[in-house]
Design an enzyme around this catalytic site. Structure first.
Site, mmCIF file in Angstrom:
data_model
loop_
_atom_site.group_PDB
_atom_site.id
_atom_site.type_symbol
_atom_site.label_atom_id
_atom_site.label_comp_id
_atom_site.label_asym_id
_atom_site.label_seq_id
_atom_site.Cartn_x
_atom_site.Cartn_y
_atom_site.Cartn_z
ATOM 1 N N CYS A 74 0.818 -1.210 0.000
ATOM 2 C CA CYS A 74 0.000 0.000 0.000
ATOM 3 C C CYS A 74 0.854 1.263 0.000
ATOM 4 C CB CYS A 74 -0.932 -0.017 1.212
ATOM 5 S SG CYS A 74 -1.964 1.457 1.352
ATOM 6 N N CYS A 82 -2.070 22.671 2.336
ATOM 7 C CA CYS A 82 -1.828 21.241 2.512
ATOM 8 C C CYS A 82 -0.513 20.805 1.868
ATOM 9 C CB CYS A 82 -2.981 20.418 1.952
ATOM 10 S SG CYS A 82 -3.325 20.719 0.201
#
Length: 432
Positions: free
Chosen positions: A91, A387
């Site tokens: 992942c 962000c």
């Protein structure tokens, strides 16, 4: 005759090299070198000696990417990843599960400092703060998009890959996300499935493409120290995924700006109206708030969320379009580029002067043109919610060109176990 550096450093995908790991880099990698070639390596920590396998090597590039497959000399901050999928070749969602949580925040702070030094030519002191409700960096993600593989099983993508990794669980996901059974259902015929666990009500699943026609609207309640309110948000719309983020960011922004009754404020890239509502409450009916957002769904939600605040005007437009910024630099057919090069008309609801501005742009940042337009409003303060620290650092330099200096910077661990970090910066007008 000496061997040319490019030949000496030739590396191909699949090669295994032994390297000493250097500093952390933006994007979840650490920097190493092999015979003069830069190696960006995942699953490593600064100071370690490791064996790394090359995962990307493109001709003509001065760097390669790699994964740590064996740790020869570990860092004192290395821990066993709690998730079995946080490993090389699996992942790609988590970058730092192999590091102590406190050290993860140190690494992120290092990245923020490096980006400001390189792109804004500023030395900043910053630490990355945990958000309220943090539970060892796990169980925080309230919105997750799962990809669907050819067997109909939901999973997560590998790092920088379209490969879908089948998983039995996701430790950073809110337990309510997993309780929907998303990972055990058959999603054949779908390309993805979004799961959202709002602060009020049950978690919902929306598959793509079949669910696109009827997306549920969720209620997110914000209980900050400076503001409280409820917001309607599409299950596929943007909302902060950490449950402690929205309230913390509202308190930070309003604390930095200190809005006063009667002031005029702009909320740029306003989303569903979180900051606009908080500003409207503080400036009162004698003040004015103009919120600018381009996403049709977000604007529709904002209209309802802000209906109780008569001082708010909603503008559906790209921020650069609203300011009338020329669009000649954008890609597209030559005829369209020529049309876009003409100066656009400034939106009539945008004031010529403002006391306060909130910038909350997408990951790419606001850019030089928008920074210049914001500065031309001559606000007494600008709060920038970012962000991506690289985009924030670039825009810090643009704002400095336009007469605004960085007065305060805070960083928050809104995405534990990943390389992402949320920054909030305060800019004030530079004295003559």
């Amino acid at each position: 005759m000496s061997t040319p550096p490019t030949a000496a450093a030739a590396l191909a995908t699949g090669d295994v090299v032994e390297v000493e790991v250097g500093p952390v880099a933006h994007g979840g990698f650490c920097v190493a070198r092999h015979e003069g070639r830069v190696v960006f390596v995942r699953h490593a920590l600064p100071g370690e000696r490791i064996r790394a396998q090359i995962t990307e090597a493109r001709e003509g590039h001065r760097f390669v990417r790699a994964d740590c497959i064996e740790v020869l000399e570990p860092s004192p901050q290395r821990v066993t990843p709690p998730c079995p999928y946080a490993a090389p070749g699996l992942c790609g969602g988590c970058d730092f599960q192999h590091a102590d949580l406190g050290y993860q925040r140190d690494l992120k702070a290092s990245v923020v400092r490096e980006q400001f030094s390189r792109l804004a030519k500023l030395d900043v002191e910053v630490s990355v703060e945990p958000l309220p409700g943090d539970r060892d960096g796990l169980g925080w993600r309230t919105r997750v998009e799962f990809a669907v593989d050819e067997t109909g099983r939901a999973g997560l993508r590998g790092s920088r890959s379209h490969e879908i990794i089948a998983v039995d669980s996701c430790l950073i996901a809110d337990p309510r996300v997993l309780a929907t059974g998303v990972l055990t259902q058959d999603w054949s015929g779908e390309s993805a499935v979004d799961v959202a666990a709002p602060s009020e009500g049950e978690a919902v699943m929306v598959s793509v493409p079949s669910g696109e026609a009827d997306v549920p609207v969720l209620t997110e309640r914000v209980a900050a120290q400076s503001f409280s309110g409820a917001f309607e948000v599409s299950a596929r719309g943007f909302w902060q995924v950490h449950p402690g983020a929205a309230a913390t960011f509202v308190d930070t922004v309003t604390g930095m700006l200190a809005p006063q009754p009667g002031e005029t404020a702009l909320d740029l890239y306003a989303g569903v109206g979180l900051f606009a509502a908080a500003l409207a409450q503080r400036v009162g009916e004698s003040g004015k708030v103009v919120a600018v957002e381009s996403d049709t769904g977000a604007v529709a939600s904002a209209a309802g969320n802000l209906a109780a605040y008569p001082s708010v005007a909603m503008v559906r437009a790209r921020v650069d379009d609203a300011f009338g910024v020329p669009r000649a630099h954008r890609s597209g057919p030559a005829r369209n580029r020529a049309q876009r090069s003409r100066k656009l008309r400034r939106h009539p609801l945008l004031p010529l002067r403002a006391d306060l501005v909130v910038l909350d742009p997408p990951r790419t940042g606001a850019g030089r043109d928008v920074a210049a337009q914001v500065a031309a409003l001559r606000p007494r303060a600008i709060a920038y919610v970012a962000c991506d620290p690289a985009a924030l650092a670039r825009d810090t330099a643009f704002l400095a060109e336009a007469g605004y200096h960085l007065a305060e910077l805070r960083a928050f661990d809104a995405f534990p176990m990943t390389h992402h970090v949320e920054c909030i910066a305060l800019f004030e007008r530079t004295s003559a």
